[in-house]
Design a protein around this motif. Structure first.
Motif, PDB file in Angstrom:
ATOM      1  N   GLU A  34      63.459 -76.007  12.185  1.00  0.00           N
ATOM      2  CA  GLU A  34      63.206 -76.907  11.065  1.00  0.00           C
ATOM      3  C   GLU A  34      61.761 -76.737  10.616  1.00  0.00           C
ATOM      4  N   LEU A  35      61.567 -76.872   9.321  1.00  0.00           N
ATOM      5  CA  LEU A  35      60.239 -76.673   8.741  1.00  0.00           C
ATOM      6  C   LEU A  35      59.541 -78.012   8.587  1.00  0.00           C
ATOM      7  N   VAL A  36      58.283 -78.062   8.999  1.00  0.00           N
ATOM      8  CA  VAL A  36      57.458 -79.253   8.784  1.00  0.00           C
ATOM      9  C   VAL A  36      56.301 -78.819   7.889  1.00  0.00           C
ATOM     10  N   GLU A  37      56.241 -79.412   6.704  1.00  0.00           N
ATOM     11  CA  GLU A  37      55.206 -79.011   5.749  1.00  0.00           C
ATOM     12  C   GLU A  37      53.862 -79.612   6.155  1.00  0.00           C
ATOM     13  N   VAL A  38      52.837 -78.788   6.184  1.00  0.00           N
ATOM     14  CA  VAL A  38      51.478 -79.261   6.459  1.00  0.00           C
ATOM     15  C   VAL A  38      50.700 -79.108   5.154  1.00  0.00           C
ATOM     16  N   ASP A  39      50.193 -80.219   4.646  1.00  0.00           N
ATOM     17  CA  ASP A  39      49.566 -80.231   3.330  1.00  0.00           C
ATOM     18  C   ASP A  39      48.129 -79.706   3.423  1.00  0.00           C
ATOM     19  N   LEU A  40      48.008 -78.388   3.389  1.00  0.00           N
ATOM     20  CA  LEU A  40      46.676 -77.778   3.530  1.00  0.00           C
ATOM     21  C   LEU A  40      45.744 -78.219   2.410  1.00  0.00           C
ATOM     22  N   LEU A  41      46.302 -78.396   1.216  1.00  0.00           N
ATOM     23  CA  LEU A  41      45.438 -78.718   0.081  1.00  0.00           C
ATOM     24  C   LEU A  41      44.764 -80.065   0.264  1.00  0.00           C
ATOM     25  N   ASN A  42      45.402 -80.959   1.017  1.00  0.00           N
ATOM     26  CA  ASN A  42      44.806 -82.284   1.257  1.00  0.00           C
ATOM     27  C   ASN A  42      44.279 -82.432   2.689  1.00  0.00           C
ATOM     28  N   GLY A  43      44.106 -81.319   3.372  1.00  0.00           N
ATOM     29  CA  GLY A  43      43.411 -81.357   4.663  1.00  0.00           C
ATOM     30  C   GLY A  43      44.231 -81.835   5.852  1.00  0.00           C
ATOM     31  N   ALA A  44      45.554 -81.848   5.726  1.00  0.00           N
ATOM     32  CA  ALA A  44      46.374 -82.333   6.847  1.00  0.00           C
ATOM     33  C   ALA A  44      46.186 -81.484   8.109  1.00  0.00           C
ATOM     34  N   HIS A  45      45.791 -80.216   7.916  1.00  0.00           N
ATOM     35  CA  HIS A  45      45.615 -79.323   9.074  1.00  0.00           C
ATOM     36  C   HIS A  45      44.344 -79.628   9.865  1.00  0.00           C
ATOM     37  N   LYS A  46      43.457 -80.453   9.296  1.00  0.00           N
ATOM     38  CA  LYS A  46      42.230 -80.822  10.008  1.00  0.00           C
ATOM     39  C   LYS A  46      42.311 -82.276  10.518  1.00  0.00           C
ATOM     40  N   ALA A  47      43.462 -82.910  10.348  1.00  0.00           N
ATOM     41  CA  ALA A  47      43.641 -84.289  10.833  1.00  0.00           C
ATOM     42  C   ALA A  47      43.800 -84.263  12.356  1.00  0.00           C
ATOM     43  N   PRO A  48      43.354 -85.341  13.039  1.00  0.00           N
ATOM     44  CA  PRO A  48      43.361 -85.336  14.509  1.00  0.00           C
ATOM     45  C   PRO A  48      44.712 -85.003  15.121  1.00  0.00           C
ATOM     46  N   ASP A  49      45.787 -85.504  14.555  1.00  0.00           N
ATOM     47  CA  ASP A  49      47.089 -85.239  15.198  1.00  0.00           C
ATOM     48  C   ASP A  49      47.440 -83.746  15.112  1.00  0.00           C
ATOM     49  N   PHE A  50      47.069 -83.109  14.002  1.00  0.00           N
ATOM     50  CA  PHE A  50      47.373 -81.668  13.919  1.00  0.00           C
ATOM     51  C   PHE A  50      46.434 -80.855  14.811  1.00  0.00           C
ATOM     52  N   LEU A  51      45.188 -81.307  14.931  1.00  0.00           N
ATOM     53  CA  LEU A  51      44.232 -80.567  15.777  1.00  0.00           C
ATOM     54  C   LEU A  51      44.640 -80.587  17.248  1.00  0.00           C
ATOM     55  N   THR A  52      45.443 -81.576  17.646  1.00  0.00           N
ATOM     56  CA  THR A  52      45.938 -81.549  19.037  1.00  0.00           C
ATOM     57  C   THR A  52      46.948 -80.402  19.214  1.00  0.00           C
ATOM     58  N   LYS A  53      47.593 -79.992  18.120  1.00  0.00           N
ATOM     59  CA  LYS A  53      48.546 -78.873  18.200  1.00  0.00           C
ATOM     60  C   LYS A  53      47.810 -77.537  18.123  1.00  0.00           C
ATOM     61  N   ASN A  54      46.815 -77.467  17.245  1.00  0.00           N
ATOM     62  CA  ASN A  54      46.010 -76.251  17.108  1.00  0.00           C
ATOM     63  C   ASN A  54      44.566 -76.660  16.803  1.00  0.00           C
ATOM     64  N   PHE A  56      42.114 -75.038  16.095  1.00  0.00           N
ATOM     65  CA  PHE A  56      41.515 -74.294  14.987  1.00  0.00           C
ATOM     66  C   PHE A  56      41.960 -74.852  13.628  1.00  0.00           C
ATOM     67  N   GLY A  57      42.897 -75.800  13.649  1.00  0.00           N
ATOM     68  CA  GLY A  57      43.307 -76.424  12.395  1.00  0.00           C
ATOM     69  C   GLY A  57      43.939 -75.441  11.434  1.00  0.00           C
ATOM     70  N   GLN A  58      44.837 -74.619  11.938  1.00  0.00           N
ATOM     71  CA  GLN A  58      45.513 -73.634  11.085  1.00  0.00           C
ATOM     72  C   GLN A  58      47.019 -73.655  11.333  1.00  0.00           C
ATOM     73  N   VAL A  59      47.762 -73.337  10.289  1.00  0.00           N
ATOM     74  CA  VAL A  59      49.191 -73.053  10.431  1.00  0.00           C
ATOM     75  C   VAL A  59      49.328 -71.543  10.550  1.00  0.00           C
ATOM     76  N   PRO A  60      50.393 -71.057  11.188  1.00  0.00           N
ATOM     77  CA  PRO A  60      51.545 -71.778  11.713  1.00  0.00           C
ATOM     78  C   PRO A  60      51.327 -72.262  13.150  1.00  0.00           C
ATOM     79  N   VAL A  61      52.136 -73.287  13.479  1.00  0.00           N
ATOM     80  CA  VAL A  61      52.269 -73.773  14.856  1.00  0.00           C
ATOM     81  C   VAL A  61      53.765 -73.986  15.069  1.00  0.00           C
ATOM     82  N   ILE A  62      54.221 -73.689  16.276  1.00  0.00           N
ATOM     83  CA  ILE A  62      55.608 -74.063  16.586  1.00  0.00           C
ATOM     84  C   ILE A  62      55.626 -75.022  17.770  1.00  0.00           C
ATOM     85  N   GLU A  63      56.662 -75.843  17.782  1.00  0.00           N
ATOM     86  CA  GLU A  63      56.987 -76.649  18.957  1.00  0.00           C
ATOM     87  C   GLU A  63      58.407 -76.278  19.362  1.00  0.00           C
TER      88      GLU A  63
END
Ligand SMILES: N[C@@H](CCC(=O)N[C@@H](CS)C(=O)NCC(=O)O)C(=O)O
Length: 211
Positions: A34-54, A56-63
């Motif tokens: 399943e695809l989970v959209e990460v809103d790079l344009l609005n900085g979702a990849h630098k939000a704390p919850d995403f930074l726990t996954k990566n 470096f604050g970058q996509v892609p990440v898989i779980e």
């Protein structure tokens, strides 16, 4: 195991070629995801919850169950070893495995600093040296063109994760202002990948759609 208990979750951005690299391989392997959209344009990849996954604050990440993994090439290696029982996508022969790794390194090197960087300039307005990116890409495609004169895929006659890793940003090169017209063998190789069962195209940028 050849299939996960639950769908693999892919955190991605639709215009990210690195994300498409993983989506393509999940699809080629026919794995549920399943695809989970990460809103790079609005900085979702630098939000704390995403930074726990990566961090470096970058996509892609898989779980995948309890396993969280970042980095597109690392994810390809994981998926191949975990789910491709045939070993076809990442052969275990030491020389062949090393040749696959060479292309993964190129995907993280010349391809990233070439076609990917050029497209970051044209599509996303990144302040990178466009001429340098084009020069890097041009050198890579000259090598690829020659290599593919005698090889159907990047490592021999069957596709491997080397092809998956190099495919997307090569197909996207024209979005970065790099024409693939001079590279007949390269274009034939792109077509061979696009003909593979399970191939999924990447969404094109508005720039490409308008062209
Ligand atoms: N080496 C990483 C590179 C991933 C990458 O550059 N992702 C881009 C999107 S294509 C990203 O998340 N950029 C946001 C940022 O770096 O802040 C990989 O192969 O996954």
């Amino acid at each position: 195991m050849t299939s996960p208990d639950r769908p693999i979750r892919l955190y991605r951005y639709p215009l990210s070629g690195h994300s498409h690299r993983v989506e393509l391989f999940l699809s080629l392997l026919r794995l549920p995801f399943e695809l989970v959209e990460v809103d790079l344009l609005n900085g979702a990849h630098k939000a704390p919850d995403f930074l726990t996954k990566n961090p470096f604050g970058q996509v892609p990440v898989i779980e995948d169950g309890d396993t969280t993994l970042a980095d597109s090439n690392a994810i390809l290696v994981y998926l191949a070893i975990r789910y491709d029982a045939s070993g076809r996508w990442l052969p275990r022969n030491p020389v062949v495995a090393a040749r696959v790794q060479q292309w993964l390194s190129i995907a993280a090197g010349q391809l990233a600093y070439g076609s990917n960087a050029a497209r970051l300039v044209t599509v996303f307005g990144a302040r990178l040296d466009h001429a340098r990116a084009i020069a890097i890409a041009t050198e890579l495609y000259a090598v690829l063109e020659q290599h593919l004169a005698t090889s159907r895929f990047l490592v021999g006659g069957e596709p491997t994760i080397a092809d998956v890793a190099i495919y997307t940003y090569t197909a996207l090169a024209p979005e970065g202002g790099i024409s693939l017209e001079p590279y007949r063998n390269l274009r034939a190789w792109l077509a061979r990948i696009e003909a593979l069962p399970g191939f999924v195209p990447m969404q094109r940028s508005p720039l490409a759609a308008a062209a």
